[in-house]
Design an enzyme around this catalytic site. Structure first.
Site, PDB file in Angstrom:
ATOM      1  N   HIS A  68      18.786  20.498  16.688  1.00 59.66           N
ATOM      2  CA  HIS A  68      19.521  19.569  17.549  1.00 59.66           C
ATOM      3  C   HIS A  68      19.295  19.844  19.032  1.00 59.66           C
ATOM      4  CE1 HIS A  68      22.911  22.601  17.620  1.00 59.66           C
ATOM      5  NE2 HIS A  68      23.027  22.128  18.848  1.00 59.66           N
ATOM      6  N   ASP A 113      19.203  22.718  10.368  1.00 56.71           N
ATOM      7  CA  ASP A 113      19.238  22.678  11.835  1.00 56.71           C
ATOM      8  C   ASP A 113      18.386  23.808  12.418  1.00 56.71           C
ATOM      9  OD1 ASP A 113      19.874  21.993  14.413  1.00 56.71           O
ATOM     10  OD2 ASP A 113      21.912  22.812  14.352  1.00 56.71           O
ATOM     11  N   GLN A 205      30.015  25.596  22.809  1.00 59.62           N
ATOM     12  CA  GLN A 205      29.523  24.699  23.847  1.00 59.62           C
ATOM     13  C   GLN A 205      28.109  25.022  24.306  1.00 59.62           C
ATOM     14  OE1 GLN A 205      33.094  25.448  26.271  1.00 59.62           O
ATOM     15  NE2 GLN A 205      33.218  23.235  26.489  1.00 59.62           N
ATOM     16  N   GLY A 206      27.203  25.207  23.394  1.00 61.26           N
ATOM     17  CA  GLY A 206      25.814  25.245  23.773  1.00 61.26           C
ATOM     18  C   GLY A 206      25.089  26.547  23.662  1.00 61.26           C
ATOM     19  N   ASP A 207      25.701  27.560  23.065  1.00 66.14           N
ATOM     20  CA  ASP A 207      24.906  28.704  22.662  1.00 66.14           C
ATOM     21  C   ASP A 207      23.991  28.269  21.528  1.00 66.14           C
ATOM     22  OD1 ASP A 207      25.821  30.867  24.350  1.00 66.14           O
ATOM     23  OD2 ASP A 207      27.735  30.588  23.391  1.00 66.14           O
ATOM     24  N   SER A 208      24.022  26.976  21.248  1.00 68.11           N
ATOM     25  CA  SER A 208      23.174  26.365  20.224  1.00 68.11           C
ATOM     26  C   SER A 208      21.767  26.937  20.230  1.00 68.11           C
ATOM     27  CB  SER A 208      23.074  24.857  20.460  1.00 68.11           C
ATOM     28  OG  SER A 208      24.269  24.203  20.169  1.00 68.11           O
TER      29      SER A 208
END
Length: 254
Positions: A68, A113, A205-208
């Site tokens: 993602h 993912d 929130q975005g350590d993705s």
């Protein structure tokens, strides 16, 4: 459904939504650490050199991240910084030659993912750059693990983005346990997922795309969750052992 969108946090992170253009890294209630302690960790940066996701270097020219993370970019728009505790300076800034995300990635269910990035220039190992081994089996529930990334040290009330790498300690929750009545996800937890949990600690929130590491092996890739550090809602990761064969196959093709 993605965990790393600030507006979701403001509405208690409803489990539905669209992919953000940029994913700014956050670790909830983490502590400062160094790249020497986690030399496999890398930040992904866009054309403006803004941090949008994390990743893990697994060989001289390959980085694993989340599918993602890659939906809004071409290879020429991404750079990878290696060997720096500070996300926007130091180390080696390397261009991306190509990338591929899993053909079975589903943005609605978040299965598969995972994405693989090929660097334009190979990098050598050093005290600040180390390739991490892919786990071949998921550790049992309760195994200590660590998540790393760049971002605020608390949830919502912190407005500044620390430049220093953050780490947070969590415990593995395997797929079966995460889908059980002990937690609140139920059937949303599927075979290519693994969870990790600790009270008031989480990736967010975005350590993705960043690493979940246990026993010095890459066990998971930061993927999604309901909010961040919410009671009863573990962080959800792509389960590396489940997608390891895809990573190895794709590494030969890129």
């Amino acid at each position: 459904m993605l965990r790393f969108i600030a507006v979701f946090a403001l509405v208690n992170c409803a489990l539905a939504g669209t992919l953000p253009n940029d994913l700014d890294g956050r670790i909830v209630n983490g502590v400062d650490t160094t790249i020497e302690a986690h030399p496999y960790q890398v930040p992904l940066q866009n054309a403006a050199l803004s941090h949008f996701c994390g990743g893990s270097i697994i060989s001289e020219d390959l980085v694993v991240t989340a599918a993602h993370c890659m939906q809004s970019y071409t290879a020429s728009q991404i750079k990878v910084r290696l060997g720096s505790t500070i996300y926007n300076e130091g180390g080696e800034l390397v261009s991306v030659k190509a990338f591929k995300f899993h053909e079975g990635y589903n943005p609605k269910t978040m299965v598969n993912d995972v994405a693989l990035i090929k660097l334009a220039t190979p990098v050598r190992e050093s005290s600040k750059i180390r390739y991490i081994r892919l786990a071949d089996r998921t550790p049992p529930t309760g195994t200590p693990a660590v998540v790393t990334g760049w971002g605020t040290k608390c949830f919502l009330t912190c407005v500044s983005l620390p430049k220093t790498l953050q780490e947070v300690e969590v415990d593995i929750v395997d797929q079966k346990a995460c889908a059980s009545n002990e937690f609140k996800y139920g059937s949303q937890i599927q075979d290519t997922m693994v969870c990790a949990y600790a009270l008031k600690k989480d990736a967010c929130q975005g350590d993705s795309g960043g690493p979940l590491v246990a026993n010095n092996q890459l066990v998971g890739i930061v993927s999604w969750g309901s909010g961040c550090a919410r009671v009863g809602y573990p962080g959800v990761f792509c389960d590396v052992p489940s997608v390891r064969s895809w990573i190895e196959k794709t590494a030969k093709e890129l």
